[in-house]
Write a protein that holds these residues in place. Structure first.
Motif, mmCIF file in Angstrom:
data_model
loop_
_atom_site.group_PDB
_atom_site.id
_atom_site.type_symbol
_atom_site.label_atom_id
_atom_site.label_comp_id
_atom_site.label_asym_id
_atom_site.label_seq_id
_atom_site.Cartn_x
_atom_site.Cartn_y
_atom_site.Cartn_z
ATOM 1 N N SER A 46 45.206 -83.967 92.309
ATOM 2 C CA SER A 46 46.067 -82.777 92.675
ATOM 3 C C SER A 46 45.351 -82.781 94.687
ATOM 4 O O SER A 46 46.159 -82.038 95.898
ATOM 5 N N LEU A 47 44.143 -82.563 94.635
ATOM 6 C CA LEU A 47 43.636 -82.489 96.255
ATOM 7 C C LEU A 47 43.527 -83.753 97.290
ATOM 8 O O LEU A 47 44.823 -82.893 97.910
ATOM 9 N N SER A 48 44.570 -84.818 96.517
ATOM 10 C CA SER A 48 45.204 -85.888 97.686
ATOM 11 C C SER A 48 46.495 -85.570 97.312
ATOM 12 O O SER A 48 47.366 -84.682 99.265
ATOM 13 N N SER A 49 47.167 -84.706 96.849
ATOM 14 C CA SER A 49 48.519 -83.968 97.094
ATOM 15 C C SER A 49 48.808 -82.747 98.144
ATOM 16 O O SER A 49 49.056 -82.775 99.179
ATOM 17 N N ASP A 50 47.630 -81.757 97.622
ATOM 18 C CA ASP A 50 47.850 -80.961 98.674
ATOM 19 C C ASP A 50 47.073 -81.210 100.016
ATOM 20 O O ASP A 50 47.837 -80.668 100.901
ATOM 21 N N CYS A 51 46.322 -82.566 100.481
ATOM 22 C CA CYS A 51 46.039 -83.083 101.512
ATOM 23 C C CYS A 51 47.532 -83.546 102.635
ATOM 24 O O CYS A 51 47.418 -83.388 103.650
ATOM 25 N N HIS A 52 48.060 -84.406 101.593
ATOM 26 C CA HIS A 52 49.147 -85.509 102.153
ATOM 27 C C HIS A 52 50.500 -83.792 102.458
ATOM 28 O O HIS A 52 50.983 -83.581 104.226
ATOM 29 N N ASP A 53 50.189 -82.666 101.681
ATOM 30 C CA ASP A 53 51.588 -81.671 102.490
ATOM 31 C C ASP A 53 50.402 -80.709 104.027
ATOM 32 O O ASP A 53 51.428 -80.379 103.960
ATOM 33 N N ILE A 54 49.441 -80.513 103.729
ATOM 34 C CA ILE A 54 49.233 -79.720 104.537
ATOM 35 C C ILE A 54 48.613 -80.931 105.684
ATOM 36 O O ILE A 54 49.520 -80.117 106.829
ATOM 37 N N VAL A 55 49.049 -81.842 106.029
ATOM 38 C CA VAL A 55 48.810 -82.982 106.881
ATOM 39 C C VAL A 55 50.405 -82.680 106.912
ATOM 40 O O VAL A 55 50.717 -83.186 108.590
ATOM 41 N N LYS A 56 51.368 -82.858 106.599
ATOM 42 C CA LYS A 56 53.165 -82.655 106.868
ATOM 43 C C LYS A 56 53.345 -81.848 107.587
ATOM 44 O O LYS A 56 54.519 -82.169 108.315
ATOM 45 N N HIS A 57 52.943 -80.947 107.391
ATOM 46 C CA HIS A 57 53.298 -79.925 107.339
ATOM 47 C C HIS A 57 52.806 -78.880 108.760
ATOM 48 O O HIS A 57 52.896 -78.476 109.836
ATOM 49 N N TYR A 58 51.418 -80.097 109.427
ATOM 50 C CA TYR A 58 50.993 -79.563 110.223
ATOM 51 C C TYR A 58 51.225 -80.198 111.712
ATOM 52 O O TYR A 58 51.700 -81.970 112.205
ATOM 53 N N ARG A 59 51.562 -79.379 113.031
ATOM 54 C CA ARG A 59 51.996 -79.691 114.445
ATOM 55 C C ARG A 59 50.474 -80.320 114.888
ATOM 56 O O ARG A 59 49.641 -79.245 115.392
ATOM 57 N N PHE A 60 50.199 -81.560 115.066
ATOM 58 C CA PHE A 60 48.982 -81.400 115.781
ATOM 59 C C PHE A 60 49.246 -81.884 117.364
ATOM 60 O O PHE A 60 50.382 -81.893 117.760
ATOM 61 N N VAL A 61 47.744 -81.408 117.760
ATOM 62 C CA VAL A 61 47.597 -80.726 119.574
ATOM 63 C C VAL A 61 47.848 -82.598 120.027
ATOM 64 O O VAL A 61 48.376 -82.729 120.956
ATOM 65 N N LYS A 62 47.203 -83.045 119.644
ATOM 66 C CA LYS A 62 46.651 -84.814 119.937
ATOM 67 C C LYS A 62 47.524 -85.374 120.039
ATOM 68 O O LYS A 62 47.925 -85.932 118.504
ATOM 69 N N LYS A 63 47.705 -86.622 120.982
ATOM 70 C CA LYS A 63 48.637 -87.191 120.904
ATOM 71 C C LYS A 63 47.382 -88.865 120.385
ATOM 72 O O LYS A 63 46.130 -89.184 120.578
ATOM 73 N N GLY A 64 48.463 -89.692 120.031
ATOM 74 C CA GLY A 64 47.655 -91.105 119.331
ATOM 75 C C GLY A 64 46.569 -90.731 118.279
ATOM 76 O O GLY A 64 46.872 -90.159 117.179
ATOM 77 N N SER A 65 46.523 -92.010 118.025
ATOM 78 C CA SER A 65 46.406 -91.894 116.293
ATOM 79 C C SER A 65 44.798 -91.732 116.008
ATOM 80 O O SER A 65 43.903 -91.194 115.260
ATOM 81 N N LYS A 66 43.518 -92.008 116.973
ATOM 82 C CA LYS A 66 42.032 -91.224 117.092
ATOM 83 C C LYS A 66 42.443 -89.671 117.359
ATOM 84 O O LYS A 66 41.690 -89.284 116.763
ATOM 85 N N GLY A 67 43.204 -89.133 118.289
ATOM 86 C CA GLY A 67 43.129 -87.757 117.793
ATOM 87 C C GLY A 67 43.855 -87.021 116.541
ATOM 88 O O GLY A 67 43.354 -86.483 116.483
#
Length: 64
Positions: free
Chosen positions: A19-40
């Motif tokens: 359940s926690l894994s699924s929550d994490c995936h959903d959070i990241v899927k809908h988040y607009r990242f500010v930084k570019k590149g894999s490290k950011g």
């Protein structure tokens, strides 16, 4: 190498981790990242998910 138990729907810890894994995936899927590149993106993700990751760490410690 540490032994990892096979997933079981009967084990509450396993279900909670899934359940926690699924929550994490959903959070990241809908988040607009500010930084570019894999490290950011990775660093932003770690900050964004820090509470969930702490919960995961606690459960995993119980399982080991």
């Amino acid at each position: 190498m540490l032994p990892i138990m096979k997933f079981s729907m009967e084990m509450e810890n396993h279900v909670t981790l899934a359940s926690l894994s699924s929550d994490c995936h959903d959070i990241v899927k809908h988040y607009r990242f500010v930084k570019k590149g894999s490290k950011g993106v990775r660093n932003e993700s770690l900050k964004l998910l820090s509470n969930k990751l702490e919960e995961i760490d606690i459960i995993v410690q119980r399982l080991l």
